[in-house]
Design a protein around this motif. Structure first.
Motif, mmCIF file in Angstrom:
data_model
loop_
_atom_site.group_PDB
_atom_site.id
_atom_site.type_symbol
_atom_site.label_atom_id
_atom_site.label_comp_id
_atom_site.label_asym_id
_atom_site.label_seq_id
_atom_site.Cartn_x
_atom_site.Cartn_y
_atom_site.Cartn_z
ATOM 1 N N THR A 190 0.862 -1.186 0.000
ATOM 2 C CA THR A 190 0.000 0.000 0.000
ATOM 3 C C THR A 190 0.897 1.234 0.000
ATOM 4 O O THR A 190 2.028 1.202 0.519
ATOM 5 N N TYR A 191 0.385 2.309 -0.575
ATOM 6 C CA TYR A 191 1.180 3.533 -0.711
ATOM 7 C C TYR A 191 0.238 4.734 -0.766
ATOM 8 O O TYR A 191 -0.966 4.598 -1.037
ATOM 9 N N ARG A 192 0.804 5.892 -0.513
ATOM 10 C CA ARG A 192 0.011 7.119 -0.611
ATOM 11 C C ARG A 192 0.698 8.081 -1.583
ATOM 12 O O ARG A 192 1.934 8.070 -1.737
ATOM 13 N N TYR A 193 -0.122 8.920 -2.214
ATOM 14 C CA TYR A 193 0.379 9.902 -3.181
ATOM 15 C C TYR A 193 -0.588 11.087 -3.198
ATOM 16 O O TYR A 193 -1.729 10.989 -2.725
ATOM 17 N N ALA A 194 -0.119 12.193 -3.727
ATOM 18 C CA ALA A 194 -0.926 13.414 -3.743
ATOM 19 C C ALA A 194 -1.103 13.904 -5.171
ATOM 20 O O ALA A 194 -0.161 13.864 -5.974
ATOM 21 N N VAL A 195 -2.338 14.364 -5.478
ATOM 22 C CA VAL A 195 -2.662 14.932 -6.791
ATOM 23 C C VAL A 195 -3.479 16.200 -6.563
ATOM 24 O O VAL A 195 -4.567 16.134 -5.939
ATOM 25 N N ASN A 196 -2.948 17.327 -7.017
ATOM 26 C CA ASN A 196 -3.640 18.619 -6.895
ATOM 27 C C ASN A 196 -4.049 18.909 -5.448
ATOM 28 O O ASN A 196 -5.171 19.347 -5.166
ATOM 29 N N GLY A 197 -3.150 18.610 -4.499
ATOM 30 C CA GLY A 197 -3.414 18.901 -3.099
ATOM 31 C C GLY A 197 -4.230 17.856 -2.375
ATOM 32 O O GLY A 197 -4.411 17.955 -1.160
ATOM 33 N N ASN A 198 -4.740 16.859 -3.089
ATOM 34 C CA ASN A 198 -5.530 15.788 -2.473
ATOM 35 C C ASN A 198 -4.642 14.549 -2.280
ATOM 36 O O ASN A 198 -3.870 14.175 -3.168
ATOM 37 N N THR A 199 -4.780 13.896 -1.127
ATOM 38 C CA THR A 199 -3.997 12.691 -0.813
ATOM 39 C C THR A 199 -4.837 11.446 -1.075
ATOM 40 O O THR A 199 -6.001 11.366 -0.672
ATOM 41 N N TYR A 200 -4.197 10.470 -1.749
ATOM 42 C CA TYR A 200 -4.877 9.209 -2.082
ATOM 43 C C TYR A 200 -4.045 8.041 -1.555
ATOM 44 O O TYR A 200 -2.828 8.148 -1.364
ATOM 45 N N THR A 201 -4.730 6.925 -1.342
ATOM 46 C CA THR A 201 -4.070 5.674 -0.944
ATOM 47 C C THR A 201 -4.345 4.615 -2.005
ATOM 48 O O THR A 201 -5.492 4.414 -2.410
ATOM 49 N N GLY A 202 -3.291 3.951 -2.438
ATOM 50 C CA GLY A 202 -3.446 2.911 -3.461
ATOM 51 C C GLY A 202 -2.883 1.583 -2.998
ATOM 52 O O GLY A 202 -2.028 1.535 -2.105
ATOM 53 N N ASP A 203 -3.361 0.503 -3.595
ATOM 54 C CA ASP A 203 -2.836 -0.835 -3.291
ATOM 55 C C ASP A 203 -2.680 -1.673 -4.557
ATOM 56 O O ASP A 203 -2.528 -2.888 -4.494
ATOM 57 N N GLN A 204 -2.727 -1.004 -5.713
ATOM 58 C CA GLN A 204 -2.578 -1.698 -6.991
ATOM 59 C C GLN A 204 -1.103 -1.683 -7.386
ATOM 60 O O GLN A 204 -0.494 -0.619 -7.495
ATOM 61 N N TYR A 205 -0.527 -2.882 -7.592
ATOM 62 C CA TYR A 205 0.887 -2.935 -7.967
ATOM 63 C C TYR A 205 1.074 -2.589 -9.448
ATOM 64 O O TYR A 205 1.861 -1.733 -9.797
ATOM 65 N N GLY A 206 0.362 -3.319 -10.311
ATOM 66 C CA GLY A 206 0.481 -3.085 -11.741
ATOM 67 C C GLY A 206 -0.867 -3.295 -12.390
ATOM 68 O O GLY A 206 -1.898 -2.863 -11.866
ATOM 69 N N LYS A 207 -0.878 -3.995 -13.545
ATOM 70 C CA LYS A 207 -2.156 -4.267 -14.186
ATOM 71 C C LYS A 207 -3.044 -5.114 -13.268
ATOM 72 O O LYS A 207 -4.259 -4.984 -13.270
ATOM 73 N N ARG A 208 -2.396 -5.972 -12.477
ATOM 74 C CA ARG A 208 -3.113 -6.736 -11.453
ATOM 75 C C ARG A 208 -2.765 -6.168 -10.081
ATOM 76 O O ARG A 208 -1.742 -5.505 -9.902
ATOM 77 N N ARG A 209 -3.608 -6.453 -9.144
ATOM 78 C CA ARG A 209 -3.433 -5.846 -7.830
ATOM 79 C C ARG A 209 -2.126 -6.273 -7.175
ATOM 80 O O ARG A 209 -1.422 -5.450 -6.574
ATOM 81 N N TYR A 210 -1.791 -7.572 -7.282
ATOM 82 C CA TYR A 210 -0.612 -8.081 -6.595
ATOM 83 C C TYR A 210 0.479 -8.438 -7.600
ATOM 84 O O TYR A 210 0.211 -8.823 -8.740
ATOM 85 N N LEU A 211 1.723 -8.327 -7.129
ATOM 86 C CA LEU A 211 2.841 -8.917 -7.858
ATOM 87 C C LEU A 211 2.940 -10.364 -7.414
ATOM 88 O O LEU A 211 3.078 -10.645 -6.217
ATOM 89 N N LYS A 212 2.862 -11.319 -8.357
ATOM 90 C CA LYS A 212 2.863 -12.732 -8.012
ATOM 91 C C LYS A 212 4.093 -13.426 -8.591
ATOM 92 O O LYS A 212 4.624 -13.035 -9.621
#
Length: 536
Positions: A74-96
């Motif tokens: 999981t990671y967080r990032y900011a866009v235009n002053g708004n903070t978001y949390t993501g958990d998508q690694y790539g095209k699929r959610r997990y790296l397997k």
């Protein structure tokens, strides 16, 4: 009595239609894969427009997903002053990955608190990935899927193309050559290319590991992996472990150098029970590459799996040879014999048959050994074993036959036609005293092709029928066996030679020597009889 050699030659209209429908269905299913990969390619192309942004890792954890391992991040990032949390690694959610080592390496790249570059969707900033798939890889996957509909269409059209190729024997043989040689080359290439990774490399590593260092390790995962296929379920033991070399932590999961899976759950479960989670034990580590390790460095019967590519290589080479031997139905007579006054006759070498049967018996024996080591039903080793005994007996018979005396024969003249008187002389080399009786015969065979229809099926049989069989000599006297000369006449009412695999006339001399408690000597020496009008 004719000798019949039957080969299946395809079906009638109903059979062709069924075959074509199956091919079209295969092509349709393949087109579904193409469509799926095409849509994936469009999605990945759209992702190339996503905007790069710094992402701070919050959590990074390796998870055991049963058949494989995955990295949950999981990671967080900011866009235009708004903070978001993501958990998508790539095209699929997990790296397997199938091995824990790969996932642990990825986990080290994303430790909590580290800032890495990710990508977010400008149309929906809440959607982001850490790794953006490449268009090149997507195009490669798309290209591979075209193989399935292509094969389906080939199967759909094959019965109709075969029907046209049967119009003449020559066309059929040309079609066979054009098909068999490339097809056999693929088989042989696959077999030869797989020998190194499946046989040579494991054997070399097994030898090299005898000098590897012993290092303490701890089991982090222990389970039996199952692998489903059309032929049933196979199993393999999976032991993942952690060890430290020079202060650096490594993960490994190599039990032996020979991978793969086989039927039989109990044997693999027993291995897994010996390595429970958190157990401390010793592994062998490559001093030149500490990331390479193995639990069991001893050579085992599983190395015999590496013989499997030899089956592909041998089959491919046999198919190639069959392709080169495919000849037209009607070929001109060889004029070399007609130009000679004295012609030496040669038969087929028995060594090729002995070598071929011995190799096949060895490969078959390896397959039986693997079956006995597996938990296959009792019927399998019985059936394979009986067939193996027959193959071994044939190989022994062929090997013994290579030590037989062999005739060296000459005929005069070389230009022979119906009505010609021929002088034959021969000398038999080797221990001729072992031959109790020798029979020399003149034989003419008519080769024909018969086609029978039964319902929607068509069966083609190649029939060799003796139209002349004459005994030239029968002797049990040693001086008459070792060397002798006779004359004979080609009957004027018999046809001339007409070479052809499916429609022809074959002339030959047969030397048959009886040997007690040993394979008999039998040599077939072919020669040509030219038409009366031959001026060569």
């Amino acid at each position: 009595m004719g000798m019949h050699f039957s080969t299946h030659a395809g079906g009638g209209i109903a059979g062709k239609i069924i075959f074509s429908v199956f091919g079209l269905f295969f092509a349709f299913m393949g087109s579904m894969f193409v469509k799926q990969e095409w849509n994936a390619l469009q999605d990945i192309k759209a992702m190339q427009q996503w905007v790069q942004t710094p992402c701070t890792i919050e959590t990074s954890k390796t998870e055991d997903a049963g058949e494989d391992f995955r990295l949950a991040v999981t990671y967080r990032y900011a866009v235009n002053g708004n903070t978001y949390t993501g958990d998508q690694y790539g095209k699929r959610r997990y790296l397997k990955a199938e091995t824990i080592g790969e996932i642990k390496s990825a986990e080290k790249r994303f430790p909590p608190g580290k800032t890495v570059q990710g990508f977010y969707n400008p149309a929906d900033p809440a959607e982001a990935v850490l790794d953006r798939p490449t268009v090149k890889d997507a195009k490669r996957s798309l290209g591979l899927t075209f193989i399935f509909p292509a094969f389906g269409l080939l199967f759909a059209g094959l019965p109709w193309m075969r029907g046209r190729s049967r119009k003449t024997a020559a066309k059929k043989e040309r079609s066979a050559r054009l098909f068999l040689i490339p097809f056999g080359s693929i088989f042989a290439a696959v077999g030869l290319l797989m020998i190194k990774p499946l046989l040579v490399d494991p054997m070399q590593k097994t030898q090299a590991a005898k000098t590897w260092n012993e290092v303490p390790a701890t089991v982090v995962s222990s389970k039996v992996k199952s692998h489903d296929s059309d032929d049933g379920t196979t199993y393999s033991p999976y032991i993942a472990y952690r060890y430290v070399v020079d202060g650096s932590e490594y993960f490994g999961d190599q039990y032996t150098f020979m991978g793969g899976s086989s039927s039989g759950y109990d044997g693999k479960a027993e291995i897994v029970r010996r390595y429970p989670r958190n157990m401390e034990f010793t592994v062998y580590v490559n001093p030149d590459n500490p990331a390479e390790s193995v639990i069991n460095r001893e050579a085992s019967w599983t190395l015999l799996f590496g013989l499997i590519p030899l089956v592909f290589a041998a089959a491919g080479i046999a198919i190639i040879i069959a392709g080169f031997r495919a000849k037209g139905g009607s070929t001109p007579l060889d004029q070399k014999q007609a130009g000679e006054h004295v012609v030496a006759l040669k038969g087929k070498s028995p060594k090729a048959k002995a070598v071929g049967l011995t190799l096949f018996a060895g490969i078959w024996g390896g397959a039986i050994f693997l079956i006995l080591k597996s938990d296959a039903p009792i019927l399998f080793p019985i059936v394979f074993g009986l067939f193996g005994i027959a193959i071994a007996a044939g190989a022994v018979h062929a090997i013994l036959a290579t030590f037989n005396p062999r005739p060296v024969a000459e005929i005069t003249p070389g230009r022979i036609h119906p009505g010609t008187q021929v002088a034959l002389r021969w000398r038999i080399g080797g221990r001729t005293e072992r031959i109790s009786s020798l029979t020399v015969s003149l034989q003419c065979l008519k080769v024909t092709t018969e086609t029978r229809r039964s319902g929607s099926e068509t069966r083609t049989s190649v029939i060799k029928t003796p139209i002349h069989d004459e005994e030239l000599l029968q002797s049990s006297q040693q001086h008459g066996i070792a060397q002798q000369a006779v004359t004979f006449t080609i009957p004027a009412d018999r046809p001339a030679s007409r070479p052809g695999n499916h429609d022809g006339i074959q002339w030959q001399l047969i030397f048959h020597g009886d040997i007690a408690r040993w394979p008999d000597m039998k040599e077939e020496l072919p020669f040509l009889v030219y038409p009366q009008e031959t001026n060569a």
